[in-house]
Scaffold this active site. Sequence first.
Site, PDB file in Angstrom:
ATOM      1  N   CYS A 113       0.020  -6.648   6.340  1.00 23.57           N
ATOM      2  CA  CYS A 113      -0.126  -7.506   4.429  1.00 23.57           C
ATOM      3  C   CYS A 113       0.818  -6.734   4.176  1.00 23.57           C
ATOM      4  O   CYS A 113       2.263  -7.156   3.782  1.00 23.57           O
ATOM      5  CB  CYS A 113      -2.081  -7.773   3.609  1.00 23.57           C
ATOM      6  N   CYS A 114       1.084  -5.051   3.879  1.00 20.24           N
ATOM      7  CA  CYS A 114       1.643  -4.439   3.319  1.00 20.24           C
ATOM      8  C   CYS A 114       3.540  -4.798   3.680  1.00 20.24           C
ATOM      9  O   CYS A 114       4.339  -4.956   3.131  1.00 20.24           O
ATOM     10  CB  CYS A 114       1.098  -3.348   3.393  1.00 20.24           C
ATOM     11  N   CYS A 196      -1.743  -3.764  -5.803  1.00 15.46           N
ATOM     12  CA  CYS A 196      -1.874  -4.777  -5.464  1.00 15.46           C
ATOM     13  C   CYS A 196      -3.573  -4.962  -6.217  1.00 15.46           C
ATOM     14  O   CYS A 196      -4.301  -4.079  -5.368  1.00 15.46           O
ATOM     15  CB  CYS A 196      -2.247  -5.289  -4.475  1.00 15.46           C
ATOM     16  N   CYS A 199      -6.307  -4.630  -3.834  1.00 12.42           N
ATOM     17  CA  CYS A 199      -6.247  -3.391  -3.224  1.00 12.42           C
ATOM     18  C   CYS A 199      -6.489  -2.059  -4.065  1.00 12.42           C
ATOM     19  O   CYS A 199      -6.404  -0.594  -3.563  1.00 12.42           O
ATOM     20  CB  CYS A 199      -5.587  -3.379  -3.010  1.00 12.42           C
ATOM     21  N   CYS A 224       1.218   2.500   2.810  1.00  7.71           N
ATOM     22  CA  CYS A 224       1.277   1.475   2.673  1.00  7.71           C
ATOM     23  C   CYS A 224       2.305   0.852   3.781  1.00  7.71           C
ATOM     24  O   CYS A 224       2.611  -0.388   4.080  1.00  7.71           O
ATOM     25  CB  CYS A 224       1.819   0.137   1.633  1.00  7.71           C
TER      26      CYS A 224
END
Length: 255
Positions: A113-114, A196, A199, A224
């Site tokens: 995702c990162c 985010c 997170c 990340c």
Amino acid sequence: MTLSPPQAARWEALLAGLARIVDIHPDALLASSMGIEDTLLIHAVAQLPRPLEVFMLDTGRLHAATLGMVDVIRDRYGIETRVMQPDPQAVQDHVAAHGEFAFYESVELRQACCGIRKVEPLRRALAGHTAWITGQRREQSLTRVELPDTQWDDTFGLQKFNPLAFWTTDEVWGVARALDVPYNPLHDRGYPSIGCEPCTRAVRPGEDARAGRWWWEQRDSRECGLHAGNLRTAGTPGVRPRTPLSTDFTETSTS
């Protein structure tokens, strides 16, 4: 407030170091997550005679307060922050395949995702440039305790500068308050490190500054991909020893 003599020395060394970076790398970019370190650096580069581009990564999941800092910076300094966003199709495909909150399930899915929301947009932002500047500090987390102020970034293939690497939290906030530097209101809500929204949580008393980032993971995996070199030990590719071309961001070396 006015700067104390030690604060003034820190500040002047920072300005001088940034000026040298811009002289050597006129195409250098300042990366901002709109945390206090980054707004302090924006305040600094706004004093330089030569302009320096500022960019941030809008992952699509940032806090509203973080996004609002783009306007704050524009109004205060006249600096237009370049906002980099992920490829919408890549985001859509990842969510369709793994779910909207797959990053809670494993380190691998979180890093994927990162990679889509942060690393790929960063690669586009840095393309064609010879250097970038970050607000990272050694004191922030376990993965940053050996952070140098100058390093070669072999992940993205350019020089990387961390001019606040040896600054303490108290020094950052002391100088920022004395200079009336604008800051993200999330800091007043217990967020020393801001990423985010799903997170990042507020930290608890006694936790390190980045304990609220990916809090469900082990401490030694909490990067990340933007700063992949932090997960390597000193002496391996990604970190090069300081050279005589040091920018000397502190009045005396603390390395």
